[in-house]
Scaffold this motif. Structure first.
Motif, short mmCIF file in Angstrom:
data_model
loop_
_atom_site.label_atom_id
_atom_site.label_comp_id
_atom_site.label_asym_id
_atom_site.label_seq_id
_atom_site.Cartn_x
_atom_site.Cartn_y
_atom_site.Cartn_z
N PHE A 35 -5.15 6.75 70.82
CA PHE A 35 -4.32 7.85 70.35
C PHE A 35 -4.74 8.16 68.92
CE2 PHE A 35 -1.62 7.04 73.93
CZ PHE A 35 -0.97 8.24 74.16
N PHE A 36 -5.01 9.43 68.66
CA PHE A 36 -5.54 9.88 67.38
C PHE A 36 -4.57 10.90 66.80
CE2 PHE A 36 -8.49 12.11 64.54
CZ PHE A 36 -9.29 11.08 64.05
N ALA A 37 -3.90 10.54 65.70
CA ALA A 37 -2.89 11.42 65.10
C ALA A 37 -3.37 11.92 63.74
CB ALA A 37 -1.57 10.67 64.99
N ARG A 38 -2.49 12.64 63.05
CA ARG A 38 -2.90 13.31 61.81
C ARG A 38 -3.00 12.35 60.65
NH1 ARG A 38 0.87 17.71 58.88
NH2 ARG A 38 1.44 15.86 57.67
N ASP A 39 -1.89 11.74 60.25
CA ASP A 39 -1.89 10.78 59.14
C ASP A 39 -0.61 9.96 59.19
OD1 ASP A 39 0.01 12.66 57.98
OD2 ASP A 39 -1.72 13.78 57.27
N LEU A 40 -0.50 9.04 58.27
CA LEU A 40 0.62 8.11 58.25
C LEU A 40 1.88 8.75 57.68
CD1 LEU A 40 -1.42 5.20 56.66
CD2 LEU A 40 -0.68 5.27 59.05
N GLY A 41 3.04 8.24 58.14
CA GLY A 41 4.33 8.57 57.54
C GLY A 41 4.91 7.33 56.88
N LYS A 42 6.10 7.47 56.32
CA LYS A 42 6.70 6.34 55.59
C LYS A 42 7.00 5.16 56.52
CE LYS A 42 11.51 8.02 55.60
NZ LYS A 42 11.31 9.14 56.52
N ASP A 43 7.39 5.43 57.76
CA ASP A 43 7.65 4.33 58.70
C ASP A 43 6.37 3.56 59.01
OD1 ASP A 43 10.39 4.91 58.96
OD2 ASP A 43 9.98 6.45 60.44
N GLU A 44 5.27 4.30 59.12
CA GLU A 44 3.98 3.65 59.40
C GLU A 44 3.54 2.77 58.24
OE1 GLU A 44 4.37 6.76 62.36
OE2 GLU A 44 4.67 6.78 60.21
N VAL A 45 3.78 3.23 57.02
CA VAL A 45 3.41 2.43 55.84
C VAL A 45 4.24 1.15 55.81
CG1 VAL A 45 3.38 2.34 53.32
CG2 VAL A 45 2.60 4.40 54.51
N ARG A 46 5.54 1.28 56.05
CA ARG A 46 6.41 0.10 56.06
C ARG A 46 5.97 -0.91 57.11
NH1 ARG A 46 11.19 3.75 56.29
NH2 ARG A 46 11.68 4.35 54.16
N ALA A 47 5.59 -0.41 58.29
CA ALA A 47 5.21 -1.30 59.40
C ALA A 47 3.77 -1.76 59.31
CB ALA A 47 5.44 -0.59 60.73
N GLY A 48 2.94 -1.05 58.52
CA GLY A 48 1.53 -1.38 58.46
C GLY A 48 0.78 -1.02 59.73
N GLN A 49 1.31 -0.02 60.48
CA GLN A 49 0.70 0.41 61.74
C GLN A 49 0.77 1.92 61.87
OE1 GLN A 49 2.35 -1.31 65.28
NE2 GLN A 49 2.45 -3.38 64.45
N PRO A 50 -0.27 2.57 62.40
CA PRO A 50 -0.15 3.98 62.75
C PRO A 50 0.84 4.17 63.90
CG PRO A 50 -2.46 3.31 62.62
CD PRO A 50 -1.63 2.06 62.60
N LEU A 51 1.40 5.37 63.98
CA LEU A 51 2.27 5.77 65.10
C LEU A 51 3.39 4.76 65.33
CD1 LEU A 51 -0.40 7.30 67.48
CD2 LEU A 51 1.58 8.49 66.55
N TYR A 52 4.19 4.58 64.29
CA TYR A 52 5.30 3.63 64.38
C TYR A 52 6.65 4.33 64.18
CZ TYR A 52 7.55 -0.94 64.04
OH TYR A 52 8.32 -2.05 64.28
#
Length: 225
Positions: free
Chosen positions: A50-67
């Motif tokens: 899965f290829f998305a645009r960029d990270l959001g704040k939830d992704e940064v907190r989790a250390g994972q894309p698409l979180y």
């Protein structure tokens, strides 16, 4: 250091070389160094990315894309396709990471909710090429939203992807492109991949938000019959 660790280190070195827009307060709140890339989650041996645009704040907190919210849509849909049942708790969704690779056009979070400029995408493109060609073993990529799909335009014939995306059946049809990258020895490596575009599952995308679960399940039924 493994090859994938070296790739991540190379990305951070590039990020430190010259400043670019990063949502530093979000990284600081998560006790993360803003130049530390969040490149991918999942299994490099999986057949699907899965290829998305960029990270959001939830992704940064989790250390994972698409979180975050969009990632929840994707992960729940994957769980249904793989397990043929509904997930009962968030930990159930971790099992999908065995079957998929999750990544973005740029492994950083831009300030606000604005997409990165083309210059930033171009700067980090060689590293994404290395991930997708030299490290990932799959050949099917579900893109989420216009920005993610358009990232692959350089790998098709001139205007080919733009013409494809103008089709009314773009969210059920597919198109193949050849990714390529040179390794450190200068040898050219290529990977033929099939792009299966979907709209981005954002509440702001009113035209497709309600349709997204059905569109996703149709795509996944092709891959996990």
């Amino acid at each position: 250091m493994s090859d994938i660790e070296q790739l991540i280190a190379d990305i951070q070195q590039e990020a430190q070389r010259e400043t670019f827009p990063v949502d530093e307060p979000v990284y600081q709140a998560a006790s993360l160094e803003p130049t530390q890339p969040i490149l991918y989650a999942g299994n490099l041996e999986s057949k699907l990315c899965f290829f998305a645009r960029d990270l959001g704040k939830d992704e940064v907190r989790a250390g994972q894309p698409l979180y975050g919210a969009a990632g929840g849509f994707v992960r729940r849909g994957l769980y249904r396709a793989i397990a043929a049942t509904e997930p009962t708790k968030d930990t159930d969704l971790q099992v999908v990471l065995d079957r998929v690779l999750l990544t973005n056009t740029v492994p950083y979070k831009p300030p606000g909710n604005k997409a990165y400029a083309e210059a930033v995408k171009k700067r980090f493109r060689p590293f994404l090429e290395r991930l997708l060609v030299l490290h990932w073993q799959g050949d099917q990529i579900i893109t989420l939203g216009n920005e993610a799909f358009n990232w692959f335009a350089p790998y098709g014939a001139k205007g080919e992807l733009k013409q494809f995306f103008a089709r009314s059946d773009r969210y059920s049809a597919s198109i193949q492109v050849t990714l390529q990258v040179q390794n450190t020895e200068g040898n050219l490596h290529q990977r033929l991949v099939k792009l299966l575009p979907l709209p981005h599952p954002s509440p702001l995308n009113q035209k497709y938000y309600a349709q997204f679960p059905q569109l996703l399940q149709a795509r996944l039924a092709e891959i996990f019959p």
